[in-house]
Design a protein around this motif. Structure first.
Motif, PDB file in Angstrom:
ATOM      1  N   SER A 273      13.981  -4.124   5.994  1.00 36.35           N
ATOM      2  CA  SER A 273      15.330  -3.824   5.982  1.00 36.35           C
ATOM      3  C   SER A 273      15.829  -2.334   6.654  1.00 36.35           C
ATOM      4  N   GLU A 274      17.100  -2.493   6.983  1.00 36.59           N
ATOM      5  CA  GLU A 274      17.824  -1.154   7.310  1.00 36.59           C
ATOM      6  C   GLU A 274      17.336   0.098   6.124  1.00 36.59           C
ATOM      7  N   GLY A 275      16.789   1.135   6.734  1.00 37.86           N
ATOM      8  CA  GLY A 275      16.758   2.223   5.612  1.00 37.86           C
ATOM      9  C   GLY A 275      15.556   2.357   4.905  1.00 37.86           C
ATOM     10  N   ASP A 276      14.650   1.024   4.877  1.00 39.13           N
ATOM     11  CA  ASP A 276      13.305   0.822   4.305  1.00 39.13           C
ATOM     12  C   ASP A 276      12.389   2.008   4.743  1.00 39.13           C
TER      13      ASP A 276
ATOM     14  N   LEU B 125      17.032  -5.366  18.469  1.00 37.54           N
ATOM     15  CA  LEU B 125      16.179  -4.265  17.546  1.00 37.54           C
ATOM     16  C   LEU B 125      15.479  -3.550  18.669  1.00 37.54           C
ATOM     17  N   ALA B 126      15.672  -1.995  18.200  1.00 34.98           N
ATOM     18  CA  ALA B 126      15.100  -1.089  19.099  1.00 34.98           C
ATOM     19  C   ALA B 126      13.942  -0.619  18.299  1.00 34.98           C
ATOM     20  N   ILE B 127      12.834  -0.867  18.514  1.00 37.03           N
ATOM     21  CA  ILE B 127      11.568  -0.834  17.845  1.00 37.03           C
ATOM     22  C   ILE B 127      10.681   0.145  18.493  1.00 37.03           C
ATOM     23  N   GLY B 128      10.347   1.310  17.880  1.00 33.87           N
ATOM     24  CA  GLY B 128       9.179   2.107  18.603  1.00 33.87           C
ATOM     25  C   GLY B 128       7.890   2.165  17.923  1.00 33.87           C
ATOM     26  N   VAL B 129       6.692   1.899  18.533  1.00 36.90           N
ATOM     27  CA  VAL B 129       5.522   1.863  17.911  1.00 36.90           C
ATOM     28  C   VAL B 129       4.578   2.944  18.295  1.00 36.90           C
ATOM     29  N   LEU B 130       3.975   3.823  17.607  1.00 37.16           N
ATOM     30  CA  LEU B 130       2.668   4.650  17.694  1.00 37.16           C
ATOM     31  C   LEU B 130       1.518   3.809  17.258  1.00 37.16           C
ATOM     32  N   ALA B 131       0.882   3.421  18.434  1.00 41.15           N
ATOM     33  CA  ALA B 131      -0.529   2.599  18.061  1.00 41.15           C
ATOM     34  C   ALA B 131      -1.632   3.676  18.058  1.00 41.15           C
ATOM     35  N   GLN B 132      -2.847   3.063  17.817  1.00 41.51           N
ATOM     36  CA  GLN B 132      -3.843   3.786  17.448  1.00 41.51           C
ATOM     37  C   GLN B 132      -4.551   4.339  18.895  1.00 41.51           C
ATOM     38  N   GLY B 133      -4.404   3.641  19.986  1.00 45.54           N
ATOM     39  CA  GLY B 133      -4.460   4.063  21.531  1.00 45.54           C
ATOM     40  C   GLY B 133      -3.042   4.398  21.996  1.00 45.54           C
ATOM     41  N   ASP B 134      -3.221   4.995  23.361  1.00 48.31           N
ATOM     42  CA  ASP B 134      -2.034   5.337  23.859  1.00 48.31           C
ATOM     43  C   ASP B 134      -1.714   4.720  25.224  1.00 48.31           C
ATOM     44  N   ALA B 135      -0.585   4.623  25.635  1.00 48.61           N
ATOM     45  CA  ALA B 135      -0.397   3.975  27.090  1.00 48.61           C
ATOM     46  C   ALA B 135       0.239   5.058  28.176  1.00 48.61           C
ATOM     47  N   LEU B 136      -0.394   6.250  27.714  1.00 47.38           N
ATOM     48  CA  LEU B 136       0.205   7.411  28.569  1.00 47.38           C
ATOM     49  C   LEU B 136      -0.424   7.364  29.950  1.00 47.38           C
ATOM     50  N   ASP B 137       0.353   7.565  31.145  1.00 46.27           N
ATOM     51  CA  ASP B 137      -0.247   7.591  32.579  1.00 46.27           C
ATOM     52  C   ASP B 137      -1.068   9.003  32.821  1.00 46.27           C
ATOM     53  N   PRO B 138      -2.362   8.508  32.948  1.00 43.92           N
ATOM     54  CA  PRO B 138      -3.242   9.869  32.914  1.00 43.92           C
ATOM     55  C   PRO B 138      -2.862  10.834  34.146  1.00 43.92           C
TER      56      PRO B 138
ATOM     57  N   HIS C   3      15.600   4.753  17.783  1.00 43.13           N
ATOM     58  CA  HIS C   3      15.057   3.289  17.362  1.00 43.13           C
ATOM     59  C   HIS C   3      15.748   3.083  16.038  1.00 43.13           C
ATOM     60  N   ASP C   4      15.795   1.842  15.809  1.00 45.29           N
ATOM     61  CA  ASP C   4      16.227   0.955  14.536  1.00 45.29           C
ATOM     62  C   ASP C   4      14.932   0.952  13.666  1.00 45.29           C
ATOM     63  N   LEU C   5      13.756   1.096  14.215  1.00 46.54           N
ATOM     64  CA  LEU C   5      12.390   0.795  13.327  1.00 46.54           C
ATOM     65  C   LEU C   5      11.337   1.607  14.123  1.00 46.54           C
ATOM     66  N   LEU C   6      10.675   2.324  13.474  1.00 54.17           N
ATOM     67  CA  LEU C   6       9.738   3.312  13.601  1.00 54.17           C
ATOM     68  C   LEU C   6       8.406   2.582  13.129  1.00 54.17           C
ATOM     69  N   VAL C   7       7.457   2.068  13.718  1.00 57.52           N
ATOM     70  CA  VAL C   7       6.036   1.508  13.146  1.00 57.52           C
ATOM     71  C   VAL C   7       5.072   2.395  13.763  1.00 57.52           C
ATOM     72  N   LEU C   8       4.618   3.269  12.530  1.00 60.65           N
ATOM     73  CA  LEU C   8       3.531   4.355  13.117  1.00 60.65           C
ATOM     74  C   LEU C   8       2.166   4.131  12.354  1.00 60.65           C
TER      75      LEU C   8
END
Length: 594
Positions: A29-32, A68-81, A149-154
């Motif tokens: 929920s919001e604020g969790d 929903l605006a969700i931002g995810v930090l995964a264990q790998g990255d999708a950065l352009d080398p 973001h509304d939700l960050l998943v790290l």
């Protein structure tokens, strides 16, 4: 009433024949602010990936609130080398635009110690490709945190951050309004940031109110009431709770669990370590001398890290070593290890390291030692020794020690080649302990270890009678396993800090403040108004230059076959860019006045 952002209903996920998630239902929920814990391989990352709709479940469904605006930090990255840090983090924004954004300034300063990114070869204009995994991860985290973001998943956001970086990230996340779901084994961080916990176990998710300290209490209380878990596991939980209640005054800034109930639960639990008894045992095993450093200089290549260092590691000393990256923590440990391995033949560039004759050193480095891939886990441990004496009458077989570190009877016959990074780290640690060292150096021992394995390791070290030096960014682990903290602050000296990591962070903040240029004299109202007026004038000029630049690009495309015309237009374009750069510098200077 808080809006439900994500709903997970009856979700299942199967890998091979194993159900990692089995009918899981949870919601955000919001604020969790939710911390996700559990053993490696039990499904923490899988749960967050499914929740973020980055992976499909085998059963059940996941619903996101509209928009929903969700931002995810995964264990790998999708950065352009091929891209630069500037392009990935601030995009095409001009310097005066992003430097005027308080959040961007805060993120860059918190993660990279300044807006110029002095730790990278070309600062913001450094190309990402050749950078290390840790550097890329910090860039991915910075890119995520400057956005709304509304939700960050790290997933493991504290990896590759030092103690200061972790403290900054905790403060930053506390101040954000977005909801948060974070997977991490950093228990101090969980206590600072989270208000709810999800414990992923055997395909299910158990929910707890509060941060990590509250979770430990609730889990111990649940085990006591239900009496369904094995005695050893209950005792470990109660022992950790005793540490949390009796240790440094505030493991959590808001101790929400019921103090009376917690105290009753740990009434018969002794302190984690009997320091006097361990010191006697360590003296009998080690004698008076362990490591004595006399006027030592430590270098890494041509870089001078420590000089005129006179320091002693005595029998039974348990030392936590903290400091800024590159200050020389690992180099100091290696200099001592080299002197021991060479029987005193190899010494630092200046000074002398004296090693006790009875010292038997084990060094857990950051690199995982390579073993033959066909070797089984139990075979790899029994190669060293069949049984190990842990002191105070505690003796374990290789198989029993494997079980203590999460290698079940079945897992002990797994080939080394099939182990994950975290499992290989555990195996490396097991082999070191099987050799019965009396001095242990540990460089970032918590990397890739889950919380339950960390608890087991801490329990083993509680009764281990030897001298211990730990380098770690895991504040909880250092405070839990060591008795004194020493710091390298980047000034080529080693200092003992009586108040531990809190004192380290205070000293670092004072050092940063002392080296930050003093602010200019305060402007009068008239000066400020004039600066604002000039800013508006410059912004109008910048807008005109951007229009001119766009037209020049269009003309160059139109006359692509006319090399003479292209050269003329290119000269005009360079002149426009030079003028824009100069105006942007003026804007930045005036922005401070305004």
């Amino acid at each position: 009433m808080a809006v439900n952002l994500v709903t997970v209903e009856g979700v299942s996920k199967i890998f091979g024949t194993r159900a990692v998630l089995d009918g899981v239902s949870v919601g955000v929920s919001e604020g969790d602010r939710i911390g996700v814990v559990g053993r490696n391989g039990d499904g923490k990352t899988t749960l967050t990936q499914i929740m973020a709709k980055q992976e499909e479940p085998d059963g059940g469904r996941v619903t996101h609130v509209t928009g929903l605006a969700i931002g995810v930090l995964a264990q790998g990255d999708a950065l352009d080398p091929k891209a630069t840090i500037r392009h990935e983090v601030v995009g095409d924004k001009a310097d005066h635009e992003w430097a005027g954004d308080a959040r961007i300034r805060d993120v860059l300063t918190g993660l990279f110690d300044g807006l110029d990114l002095s730790g990278f070869p070309q600062g913001l204009d450094t190309v990402i490709g050749p950078l290390s995994g840790g550097e890329r991860r910090r860039i991915a985290l910075a890119k995520l945190l400057i956005e709304d973001h509304d939700l960050l998943v790290l997933d493991e956001p504290t990896n590759h951050l030092d103690v200061e970086g972790i403290a900054w990230l905790a403060g930053h996340l506390q101040a954000r309004r977005s909801a948060l779901v974070v997977v991490t084994h950093d228990r101090w961080f969980l206590d600072q940031v989270c208000t709810r916990m999800w414990d992923v176990q055997a395909g299910d998710v158990h929910e707890y109110e509060g941060g990590y300290s509250d979770y430990v209490f609730a889990r111990a209380e649940r085990a006591r009431i239900a009496a369904t878990e094995e005695t050893k596991r209950q005792n470990l939980v109660r022992k950790e709770l005793a540490w949390l209640r009796r240790g440094a005054p505030a493991r959590t800034s808001k101790p929400r669990f019921r103090v009376e109930a917690a105290n009753e639960l740990i009434a018969d639990v002794p302190p984690p370590r009997d320091k006097v008894e361990l010191m006697k045992f360590a003296n009998s095993r080690l004698g008076k001398t362990v490591f004595d450093l006399e006027d030592v200089t430590v270098q890494a290549g041509d870089k001078l890290l420590l000089e005129h260092l006179t320091w002693q590691l005595g029998p039974g000393d348990r030392i936590g070593l903290v400091g800024v990256n590159g200050a020389g923590k690992t180099s100091l440990m290696r200099a001592m290890q080299t002197a021991w391995a060479s029987d005193g033949e190899k010494q630092p560039s200046a000074g002398k390291v004296v090693v006790g004759k009875t010292v038997k050193l084990a060094y857990l480095s950051q690199e995982v030692a390579e073993l033959p891939g066909t070797l089984r886990v139990l075979e790899a441990v029994e190669q060293v020794r069949g049984r190990v004496d842990l002191g105070k009458g505690r003796e374990l077989s290789a198989s029993q020690l494997c079980e203590t570190f999460g290698f079940t009877k079945e897992k002990q016959w797994t080939p080394v080649a099939d182990l994950s990074g975290g499992e290989r780290r555990r195996l490396q640690l097991l082999r070191l302990l099987m050799d019965e060292p009396n001095v242990l150096f540990m460089d970032e021992p918590t990397n890739d270890l889950d919380i339950e394995t960390l608890n087991q390791l801490e329990d083993l070290l509680d009764g281990w009678p030897g001298s211990l030096v730990v380098i770690s960014h895991d504040r909880f682990f250092i405070e839990r396993t060591t008795d004194t903290v020493w710091a390298l602050l980047g000034d080529r000296r080693l200092r003992m800090l009586p108040r531990g990591i809190d004192e380290y962070l205070e000293r670092r903040a004072a050092l940063v403040e002392a080296t930050t240029p003093a602010p200019a004299p305060k402007k009068t109202g008239g000066d400020t108004r004039a600066a604002k007026k000039e800013l508006q004038r410059i912004e109008r000029q910048l807008a005109k230059l951007e229009e001119k630049e766009t037209k020049l690009h269009a003309q160059m495309a139109e006359h692509a076959a006319d090399f003479g015309k292209i050269a003329e237009l290119d000269a005009q374009l360079r002149a426009v860019k030079d003028e824009r750069d100069e105006l942007e510098m003026q804007w930045l200077e005036l922005a401070e006045d305004a």
